[in-house]
Design a protein around this motif. Structure first.
Motif, short mmCIF file in Angstrom:
data_model
loop_
_atom_site.label_atom_id
_atom_site.label_comp_id
_atom_site.label_asym_id
_atom_site.label_seq_id
_atom_site.Cartn_x
_atom_site.Cartn_y
_atom_site.Cartn_z
N ASN A 132 0.81 -1.23 0.00
CA ASN A 132 0.00 0.00 0.00
C ASN A 132 0.84 1.28 0.00
O ASN A 132 0.34 2.34 -0.33
CB ASN A 132 -0.99 0.00 1.17
CG ASN A 132 -0.31 0.11 2.52
OD1 ASN A 132 0.03 1.19 2.98
ND2 ASN A 132 -0.12 -1.02 3.18
N CYS A 133 2.11 1.17 0.35
CA CYS A 133 2.99 2.35 0.36
C CYS A 133 3.96 2.38 -0.82
O CYS A 133 4.92 3.17 -0.80
CB CYS A 133 3.79 2.40 1.67
SG CYS A 133 2.79 2.56 3.15
N SER A 134 3.74 1.57 -1.84
CA SER A 134 4.71 1.49 -2.93
C SER A 134 4.89 2.81 -3.66
O SER A 134 5.99 3.13 -4.11
CB SER A 134 4.32 0.39 -3.91
OG SER A 134 3.08 0.68 -4.55
N GLY A 135 3.83 3.57 -3.79
CA GLY A 135 3.94 4.87 -4.46
C GLY A 135 4.83 5.82 -3.71
O GLY A 135 5.66 6.52 -4.31
N LYS A 136 4.68 5.87 -2.40
CA LYS A 136 5.53 6.73 -1.57
C LYS A 136 7.00 6.34 -1.73
O LYS A 136 7.86 7.21 -1.93
CB LYS A 136 5.11 6.63 -0.10
CG LYS A 136 6.01 7.43 0.84
CD LYS A 136 5.55 7.30 2.29
CE LYS A 136 5.83 5.94 2.87
NZ LYS A 136 5.49 5.86 4.31
N HIS A 137 7.27 5.06 -1.66
CA HIS A 137 8.65 4.59 -1.79
C HIS A 137 9.20 4.89 -3.18
O HIS A 137 10.37 5.26 -3.31
CB HIS A 137 8.72 3.10 -1.49
CG HIS A 137 8.60 2.76 -0.04
ND1 HIS A 137 9.64 2.24 0.70
CD2 HIS A 137 7.58 2.92 0.84
CE1 HIS A 137 9.25 2.06 1.96
NE2 HIS A 137 7.99 2.46 2.06
N ALA A 138 8.38 4.73 -4.20
CA ALA A 138 8.82 5.05 -5.56
C ALA A 138 9.17 6.52 -5.68
O ALA A 138 10.18 6.90 -6.30
CB ALA A 138 7.75 4.66 -6.57
N GLY A 139 8.35 7.38 -5.07
CA GLY A 139 8.64 8.81 -5.08
C GLY A 139 9.91 9.15 -4.32
O GLY A 139 10.69 10.02 -4.74
N PHE A 140 10.13 8.47 -3.20
CA PHE A 140 11.37 8.65 -2.46
C PHE A 140 12.58 8.35 -3.37
O PHE A 140 13.56 9.11 -3.43
CB PHE A 140 11.42 7.69 -1.27
CG PHE A 140 10.62 8.11 -0.07
CD1 PHE A 140 10.15 9.41 0.08
CD2 PHE A 140 10.36 7.20 0.95
CE1 PHE A 140 9.42 9.79 1.20
CE2 PHE A 140 9.65 7.57 2.08
CZ PHE A 140 9.18 8.86 2.21
N LEU A 141 12.52 7.22 -4.06
CA LEU A 141 13.64 6.80 -4.89
C LEU A 141 13.87 7.76 -6.06
O LEU A 141 15.01 8.06 -6.41
CB LEU A 141 13.38 5.38 -5.42
CG LEU A 141 13.54 4.26 -4.39
CD1 LEU A 141 12.94 2.96 -4.91
CD2 LEU A 141 15.01 4.06 -4.01
N ALA A 142 12.78 8.24 -6.64
CA ALA A 142 12.92 9.19 -7.76
C ALA A 142 13.60 10.48 -7.29
O ALA A 142 14.44 11.04 -8.00
CB ALA A 142 11.55 9.49 -8.36
N THR A 143 13.24 10.94 -6.11
CA THR A 143 13.88 12.13 -5.57
C THR A 143 15.37 11.89 -5.36
O THR A 143 16.22 12.73 -5.70
CB THR A 143 13.23 12.53 -4.23
OG1 THR A 143 11.83 12.70 -4.42
CG2 THR A 143 13.82 13.83 -3.70
#
Length: 325
Positions: A132-143
């Protein structure tokens, strides 16, 4: 102040908390105590029920603010992220193919392998993209990719990404970053322990159009409510019925934060025992009191998110009260 100390403050300092009473065939079976507060973006407490200064963890209601570095770093522009990408980074989704696909797109645009995700693969699922938090983690990595920060340690509290998240949140609250207390959330990322009034203040900022980066986040959320949670889940169903005027993001253990965009004020709710049903019941009750949703919208929302068994009823007692001068 810890959460227990917050629950034990003297009666003269609080307005009675709300109560959610579950009745079975007319007899009381369970009672939940709930605290709620409405604040503006300057941190002024406008209304409350219970202890407005109760300290507890904001959990996933922090997500819209954990997205700020994605925008301020220029990563969202560099990797051509639109509103859907920002919305999935704010989400606590149900792991549907739609949600997993949008989280994957965040990684794909930044040329980051899925193996860098450090959120766990849910039981019975095949990929961390379904967490459920995969989007947040993906955004973290992109940053991190944009800023040339290490990808392998992006969840560490002293990582430049997390330091920047803390800095931005502290700035919104008017606090030194070192005053913030962080702890590991269930997905592995840091979350923050805040006063309930501070959570409401953050959501007042989310409801204000005064800061372009924050306004971009709220706009992405209300424009893509199906990405934030999922059909028949509270945040999605509320925003679908609010005509882009209400942004909503819940968290575990009885946390719910909501903002009225046209008013620039925020509402934060905490159920003492963490009950999800009590959180939803109180949110509906307070949305009705605040008139943030039409009667028809409220009825439809209740039918979607507050389904209980025959012979059982939930009754919310109490209301938000204005502070006496």
């Amino acid at each position: 102040m810890n959460i227990q100390a917050g629950l034990d403050i003297s009666k003269r300092n609080i307005i009675a908390p709300l109560k959610v009473v579950l009745k079975r065939s007319g007899s009381i079976e369970s009672v939940h105590r709930v605290h709620a507060v409405v604040s503006d973006e300057k941190g002024r407490i406008l209304m409350r029920a219970g202890n407005a200064h109760l300290e507890t963890f904001i959990r996933s209601s922090l997500k819209p603010f954990q997205v700020l570095p994605l925008i301020s770093s220029g990563a969202s522009e560099k990797f051509n992220y639109g509103e859907k990408a920002i919305a999935i980074c704010c989400a606590s989704h149900n792991g549907s193919p739609l949600h997993a696909r949008e989280a994957f797109k965040v990684l794909w645009n930044a040329d980051i392998d899925v193996d860098f995700l450090q959120c766990p693969t849910p039981v019975g699922r095949k990929s961390p993209l379904e967490h459920n938090c995969s989007g947040k983690h993906a955004g973290f990595l992109a940053t991190c990719k944009k800023m040339n920060w290490p990808l392998e340690t992006y969840l560490k509290g002293n990582h430049p990404l997390q330091v920047e998240v803390f800095r931005r949140v502290a700035e919104l609250l008017g606090l030194p970053p070192e005053e913030l207390l962080a702890a590991r959330d269930d997905c592995g990322a840091p979350t923050l322990r805040l006063e309930l009034s501070q959570m409401a203040m953050l959501y007042a900022h989310l409801g204000s159009s005064k800061q372009a980066q924050i306004e971009a986040i709220s706009r992405a959320m209300v424009s893509n409510p199906e990405l934030i949670a999922g059909i028949k889940r509270f945040d999605t169903e509320l925003m679908l019925r609010a005509h882009r005027q209400v942004v909503s993001k819940g968290g575990a253990e009885g946390i719910q934060c909501i903002s009225r965009l046209s008013d620039g004020i925020g509402l934060a709710i905490k159920v003492e025992d963490g009950s999800a049903r009590a959180k939803r019941a109180v949110a509906l009750h307070l949305l009705r009191q605040l008139e943030w949703l039409t009667p028809t919208g409220l009825q439809e929302l209740e039918e979607q998110v507050l389904v209980i068994n025959p012979g059982v009823e939930l009754e919310v007692q109490g209301e938000l009260k204005f502070l006496e001068s």
